[in-house]
Every structure is written in C-alpha cells, then in structure tokens.
Design an enzyme around this catalytic site. Structure first.
Site, PDB file in Angstrom:
ATOM      1  N   LEU A 160       0.869  -1.167   0.000  1.00  0.00           N
ATOM      2  CA  LEU A 160       0.000   0.000   0.000  1.00  0.00           C
ATOM      3  C   LEU A 160       0.915   1.229   0.000  1.00  0.00           C
ATOM      4  O   LEU A 160       1.823   1.331   0.832  1.00  0.00           O
ATOM      5  CB  LEU A 160      -0.872  -0.035   1.257  1.00  0.00           C
ATOM      6  CG  LEU A 160      -2.098   0.864   1.281  1.00  0.00           C
ATOM      7  CD1 LEU A 160      -3.015   0.591   0.094  1.00  0.00           C
ATOM      8  CD2 LEU A 160      -2.866   0.639   2.581  1.00  0.00           C
ATOM      9  N   HIS A 219      -4.999  -3.588 -11.522  1.00  0.00           N
ATOM     10  CA  HIS A 219      -5.618  -4.549 -10.596  1.00  0.00           C
ATOM     11  C   HIS A 219      -6.401  -5.596 -11.394  1.00  0.00           C
ATOM     12  O   HIS A 219      -7.133  -5.241 -12.320  1.00  0.00           O
ATOM     13  CB  HIS A 219      -6.538  -3.818  -9.615  1.00  0.00           C
ATOM     14  CG  HIS A 219      -7.094  -4.717  -8.564  1.00  0.00           C
ATOM     15  ND1 HIS A 219      -6.349  -5.157  -7.485  1.00  0.00           N
ATOM     16  CD2 HIS A 219      -8.307  -5.306  -8.442  1.00  0.00           C
ATOM     17  CE1 HIS A 219      -7.082  -5.959  -6.739  1.00  0.00           C
ATOM     18  NE2 HIS A 219      -8.273  -6.071  -7.299  1.00  0.00           N
TER      19      HIS A 219
HETATM   20  C1  GRF Z   1      -1.136  -8.492 -11.872  1.00  0.00           C
HETATM   21  O1  GRF Z   1      -2.213  -9.395 -11.956  1.00  0.00           O
HETATM   22  C2  GRF Z   1      -1.580  -7.170 -11.316  1.00  0.00           C
HETATM   23  O2  GRF Z   1      -2.873  -6.825 -11.670  1.00  0.00           O
HETATM   24  C3  GRF Z   1      -1.504  -7.413  -9.826  1.00  0.00           C
HETATM   25  O3  GRF Z   1      -0.348  -8.199  -9.666  1.00  0.00           O
HETATM   26  C4  GRF Z   1      -0.126  -8.977 -10.850  1.00  0.00           C
HETATM   27  C5  GRF Z   1       1.285  -8.747 -11.300  1.00  0.00           C
HETATM   28  O4  GRF Z   1       1.638  -9.564 -12.372  1.00  0.00           O
HETATM   29  N1  GRF Z   1      -1.532  -6.162  -9.095  1.00  0.00           N
HETATM   30  P1  GRF Z   1       3.075  -9.471 -13.017  1.00  0.00           P
HETATM   31  O5  GRF Z   1       4.074  -9.460 -11.869  1.00  0.00           O
HETATM   32  O6  GRF Z   1       3.152  -8.199 -13.819  1.00  0.00           O
HETATM   33  O7  GRF Z   1       3.227 -10.679 -13.862  1.00  0.00           O
END
Ligand code: GRF
Length: 198
Positions: free
Chosen positions: A95, A112
């Site tokens: 956060l 997200h």
């Molecule tokens: C993604 O699904 C993003 O939405 C979430 O964490 C994941 C990260 O994926 N916050 P990556 O590390 O970019 O493969």
C-alpha cells in the site's frame, strides 16, 4: 517529441513490467520511456529482468531501507533524479504511503486484476472464481490512499469459462492486463505532455 519518463514498480514476476520494456524496445510505447524499475523485493524476477535490460533499479526491502517512510523518501529521490513523471504500479504488493502519494498523486496509476470496485485486495482472481460469476476483468486506476481505490481510468472485461481454473483464468487476465496497461500508459503520458506544453 520528448519522451515521458516513467517508473514501473513491481514485487514479483513482473510480466507487466517486462511487456512495457519490450514494447519500448519495439518503439511501441511512445511517448513513454521506462526510465527505472522500483521494487520492495530485491530478489524478484521483475528486478532480474530490468537489470538484464539495463534499466536502472532501486530495490530494497522496507526493513533494509529503515522502514516504510524512509523507503519511500529514498524512492522519491531516486525518481526525481531520473526525472520520472509517471509512476506505474504493476504488481507492486504494498500500500503506497503518504510520502510517495504527496510526491506523485495524480501521476501514479495502479493495475488490478478485477473490474473494480469488485474484488479489491489480494487474490482478486480467486475471489472472482469463488463468487461463481461469469465475468471479471482488469482495471487501471489512479492511486489514492485507499486500497485499490481511486478514479478508474480504463477497464477490460474478461469472461470466466465454466472450465476455468485459477491458472487458465490468470493467463487470460494477464493478456488483458498487458494490453490495457500499455494502452493507458501511452495515453496518460500523451496527456501529461499536452498539459505541460499548454
Ligand atoms: C497483476 O495481476 C496485477 O494486476 C496485480 O499483480 C499482478 C502482477 O503480475 N496487481 P506481473 O508481476 O506483472 O506478472
């Protein structure tokens, strides 16, 4: 036309960070320039990839940096040294605190894996599967003090198939994320440039 330097923050695999870096290499991220990568997990794959790609990295655990506030103060200095104008949280599992927010509110976006405001917080993909619904998706939004809160910039729906497992759904969510995040990064950087030129 000048480029807009961005910082990508990641804590894990970093497939989104990697996609942005690869797009820039293929001249397909204009006007954004991935100037730096920041992480709270020095051993993660995102850091390893950025180093291989010769992108300047700032990576420390909060504890090593002297706590969250000191961590964020050091990060803000690093971002300013590299003239970063947009912060992109792409799988950054912390956060954001007031030090970073004060420096970058309105110029910080988060990715997200759900159609916010549904399924905030951890394991949004698992939450969507457990809910037994037929559609989830991905969101990019401006970062505010609340968890996965803040004005939505863009969303892409992703269908949930009856046969989906977490693995198969995650794969399609990631594809949608790569597309959406890069599109939003290009657009927000263009807007930042236009506003600065006015
Ligand atoms: C993604 O699904 C993003 O939405 C979430 O964490 C994941 C990260 O994926 N916050 P990556 O590390 O970019 O493969």
């Amino acid at each position: 036309m000048d480029k807009v330097s961005i910082a990508v923050f990641a804590s894990g695999t970093g497939s989104n960070a990697r996609h942005l870096i690869e797009l820039e290499r293929a001249n397909a991220l204009h006007p954004a320039h991935v100037a730096v990568l920041v992480s709270d997990q020095p051993e993660c794959q995102a850091v390893a990839f950025a180093r291989l790609a010769n992108i300047p990295v700032w990576a420390k655990k909060h504890k090593e940096a002297g706590g969250k506030e000191a961590f964020e103060r050091a990060v803000v200095s690093f971002l300013q040294e590299h003239d970063v104008r947009l912060v992109v949280l792409a799988g950054y599992m912390r956060l954001v605190g007031s030090v970073l927010l004060d420096a970058y509110e309105g110029r910080m976006i988060n990715l997200h894996p759900s159609l916010l405001p549904a399924f905030k917080g951890l394991d949004a993909i698992g939450q969507a599967l457990d809910a037994g619904i037929q559609q989830t998706g991905v969101t990019v939004h401006y970062v505010t003090a609340g968890l996965d809160d803040g004005p939505v910039i863009a969303q892409t729906p992703v269908a949930i198939k009856p046969t989906d497992t977490k693995e198969t759904l995650s794969a399609r969510i990631h594809e949608a994320e790569h597309e959406l995040l890069s599109e939003v990064v290009r657009t927000v950087c263009l807007l930042l440039k236009e506003n600065e030129e006015k």
